[in-house]
Design a protein around this motif. Structure first.
Motif, PDB file in Angstrom:
ATOM      1  N   HIS A  14       0.827  -1.184   0.047  1.00  0.00           N
ATOM      2  CA  HIS A  14       0.009  -0.034   0.162  1.00  0.00           C
ATOM      3  C   HIS A  14       0.886   1.149   0.026  1.00  0.00           C
ATOM      4  CE1 HIS A  14      -2.880  -3.097   1.848  1.00  0.00           C
ATOM      5  NE2 HIS A  14      -3.770  -2.392   1.279  1.00  0.00           N
ATOM      6  N   ASP A  15       1.938   1.106   0.945  1.00  0.00           N
ATOM      7  CA  ASP A  15       2.746   2.403   0.973  1.00  0.00           C
ATOM      8  C   ASP A  15       3.575   2.605  -0.174  1.00  0.00           C
ATOM      9  OD1 ASP A  15       1.919   2.579   3.545  1.00  0.00           O
ATOM     10  OD2 ASP A  15       3.378   1.596   4.562  1.00  0.00           O
ATOM     11  N   VAL A  16       4.169   1.422  -0.660  1.00  0.00           N
ATOM     12  CA  VAL A  16       5.014   1.627  -1.826  1.00  0.00           C
ATOM     13  C   VAL A  16       4.543   2.119  -3.088  1.00  0.00           C
ATOM     14  CG1 VAL A  16       6.777   0.103  -3.499  1.00  0.00           C
ATOM     15  CG2 VAL A  16       6.689  -0.015  -1.070  1.00  0.00           C
ATOM     16  N   VAL A  17       3.386   1.327  -3.650  1.00  0.00           N
ATOM     17  CA  VAL A  17       2.674   1.821  -4.570  1.00  0.00           C
ATOM     18  C   VAL A  17       2.084   3.018  -4.721  1.00  0.00           C
ATOM     19  CG1 VAL A  17       0.622   0.894  -6.347  1.00  0.00           C
ATOM     20  CG2 VAL A  17       2.120  -0.930  -5.020  1.00  0.00           C
ATOM     21  N   LYS A  18       1.288   3.424  -3.327  1.00  0.00           N
ATOM     22  CA  LYS A  18       0.657   4.832  -3.253  1.00  0.00           C
ATOM     23  C   LYS A  18       1.958   5.972  -3.332  1.00  0.00           C
ATOM     24  CE  LYS A  18      -3.159   5.766  -1.552  1.00  0.00           C
ATOM     25  NZ  LYS A  18      -4.194   6.254  -0.614  1.00  0.00           N
ATOM     26  N   SER A  19       3.176   5.725  -2.941  1.00  0.00           N
ATOM     27  CA  SER A  19       4.021   6.563  -3.065  1.00  0.00           C
ATOM     28  C   SER A  19       4.296   6.740  -4.456  1.00  0.00           C
ATOM     29  CB  SER A  19       5.291   6.390  -2.149  1.00  0.00           C
ATOM     30  OG  SER A  19       6.205   7.181  -2.265  1.00  0.00           O
ATOM     31  N   ALA A  20       4.566   5.753  -5.494  1.00  0.00           N
ATOM     32  CA  ALA A  20       4.927   5.836  -6.509  1.00  0.00           C
ATOM     33  C   ALA A  20       3.903   6.684  -7.209  1.00  0.00           C
ATOM     34  CB  ALA A  20       5.148   4.575  -7.222  1.00  0.00           C
ATOM     35  N   LEU A  21       2.495   6.187  -7.075  1.00  0.00           N
ATOM     36  CA  LEU A  21       1.305   6.659  -7.719  1.00  0.00           C
ATOM     37  C   LEU A  21       1.332   8.178  -7.492  1.00  0.00           C
ATOM     38  CD1 LEU A  21      -1.733   4.223  -7.250  1.00  0.00           C
ATOM     39  CD2 LEU A  21      -0.467   4.705  -9.317  1.00  0.00           C
ATOM     40  N   LYS A  22       1.480   8.718  -6.332  1.00  0.00           N
ATOM     41  CA  LYS A  22       1.539  10.010  -6.265  1.00  0.00           C
ATOM     42  C   LYS A  22       2.588  10.901  -6.785  1.00  0.00           C
ATOM     43  CE  LYS A  22      -0.781  10.028  -1.465  1.00  0.00           C
ATOM     44  NZ  LYS A  22      -0.617  10.231  -0.115  1.00  0.00           N
ATOM     45  N   ALA A  23       3.697  10.275  -6.793  1.00  0.00           N
ATOM     46  CA  ALA A  23       4.986  11.012  -7.679  1.00  0.00           C
ATOM     47  C   ALA A  23       4.431  11.136  -9.119  1.00  0.00           C
ATOM     48  CB  ALA A  23       6.061  10.047  -7.673  1.00  0.00           C
ATOM     49  N   LEU A  24       3.634   9.972  -9.643  1.00  0.00           N
ATOM     50  CA  LEU A  24       3.313  10.184 -11.033  1.00  0.00           C
ATOM     51  C   LEU A  24       2.201  11.075 -11.188  1.00  0.00           C
ATOM     52  CD1 LEU A  24       3.512   8.802 -14.084  1.00  0.00           C
ATOM     53  CD2 LEU A  24       1.847   7.255 -13.163  1.00  0.00           C
TER      54      LEU A  24
END
Length: 357
Positions: A109-119
């Motif tokens: 959850h943390d890893v994917v959400k962090s990358a999604l927010k960066a995108l």
């Protein structure tokens, strides 16, 4: 001579790859209209078990516009967690607990959400991009039908997303946008006549291809189900203590998945790769929080983990686990007590019926 302008969609996919996503595709917000009807039928049959949030938010989940009426396009992204080790290797080590490959590293959850927010931040910086919303697993989003519509992969007979290049080891995330983007071609089903995932399930959780009855699924039983696990299903759980990869590991398409493409955040932590059942049975709340901090496992709490470990111990045939199980007969949680009693009964029967333990 002016250099040709690179389409936004192409730049988006390049940025997604830079941020660690192994797959990125785009579909129209109304590209999977049949998903809502399948969801309603599945809920009507009660196959969701105790996952009542799926029922209460079914209208929002049925289509992207049900959640956000302004959405016009959906960007679906996949992040690989392809395991380097064989997920089935521990099946022959009954004194060890099996934890699903996706949960052996950092919380997705943390890893994917962090990358999604960066995108998403990168997208906002681009000219003409309007409002957007990012989602990872916890929102009422039909990730798998949308991923198929966006061309990432198809929903296999085990109901998970399958990719020709990534196998079925993908975490999915979604970005809803109120802009019209160029959609990708939907993925084609390539399961053919294969039924490997269906026959691999130890608890017969697939009443038919492409249909999962969560009430019989080991992942559901060890993670979502809070009460006593039905006794008729306990032997099939084997030494699974959190989730199950059996149907995923059986898929032939995984031969194309490369562990080198997996996000480094999902590399297994040593203490989660092959925990000893004896250690899990002796966990208290503080010990549970310490070991599983930063892992998706933390959300099930100590009692459910110890319940699962007790059932695995009952399936192990390992008499050395009797002392730890006996101590649980006085546990504060009656569900843990029940699992310990059952496990001790199994081990006792094994002892009586075997000339050598």
């Amino acid at each position: 001579m002016t250099a040709p302008t690179i389409p936004f969609e192409q730049r988006l996919k390049a940025k997604a790859a830079e941020l660690g996503f192994a797959a990125c595709g785009i579909c129209d917000a109304e590209a999977a209209p049949e998903a809502g009807a399948r969801l309603r039928e599945w809920l009507k049959q009660g196959c969701h078990g105790e996952m009542l949030w799926m029922e209460t938010r079914a209208a929002e989940r049925a289509s992207p516009k049900g959640l956000w009426p302004e959405v016009r396009s959906v960007i679906m992204l996949g992040m690989s967690y392809a395991p380097a080790a064989d997920p089935m290797a521990l099946a022959n080590q009954p004194e060890r607990g099996r934890i699903s490959a996706y949960a052996q590293g950092r919380d997705y959850h943390d890893v994917v959400k962090s990358a999604l927010k960066a995108l998403a931040r990168w997208m906002v910086e681009q000219k003409g991009m309007g409002a957007l919303k990012v989602f990872v697993d916890t929102a009422p989003v039909m990730e798998k039908p949308l991923a198929q519509a966006a061309g990432i992969g198809w929903q296999g007979k085990h109901t998970n997303i399958l990719s020709r290049s990534q196998g079925n080891w993908l975490f999915l995330g979604a970005i809803y946008v109120d802009a019209a983007l160029m959609p990708d071609a939907p993925a084609r089903d390539r399961c053919g006549s294969c039924s490997a995932c269906q026959t691999a399930c130890p608890t017969d959780a697939f009443p038919a291809p492409y249909r999962l009855d969560a009430r019989r699924c080991i992942s559901y039983l060890t993670i979502e189900h809070k009460g006593p696990i039905p006794e008729e299903l306990r032997p099939g759980i084997g030494n699974h203590v959190y989730g199950c990869d059996d149907c995923l590991a059986a898929c032939p398409w995984n031969k194309f998945a490369q562990a080198a493409q997996a996000h480094k955040a999902f590399l297994p932590r040593a203490e989660l790769a092959a925990p000893r059942l004896d250690d899990l049975l002796r966990l208290d709340d503080a010990g549970f929080r310490e070991i599983f901090s930063g892992s998706p496992i933390k959300r099930i709490g100590r009692n459910r983990m110890v319940r699962n470990a007790a059932i695995a111990a009952g399936n192990s045939g390992d008499g050395s686990l009797v002392p730890a199980l006996s101590a649980l007969l006085g546990d504060n949680d009656p569900v843990v007590q029940d699992a310990a009693r059952w496990a001790l009964g199994r081990l006792e029967a094994r002892c009586v019926n075997s000339p050598v333990w």
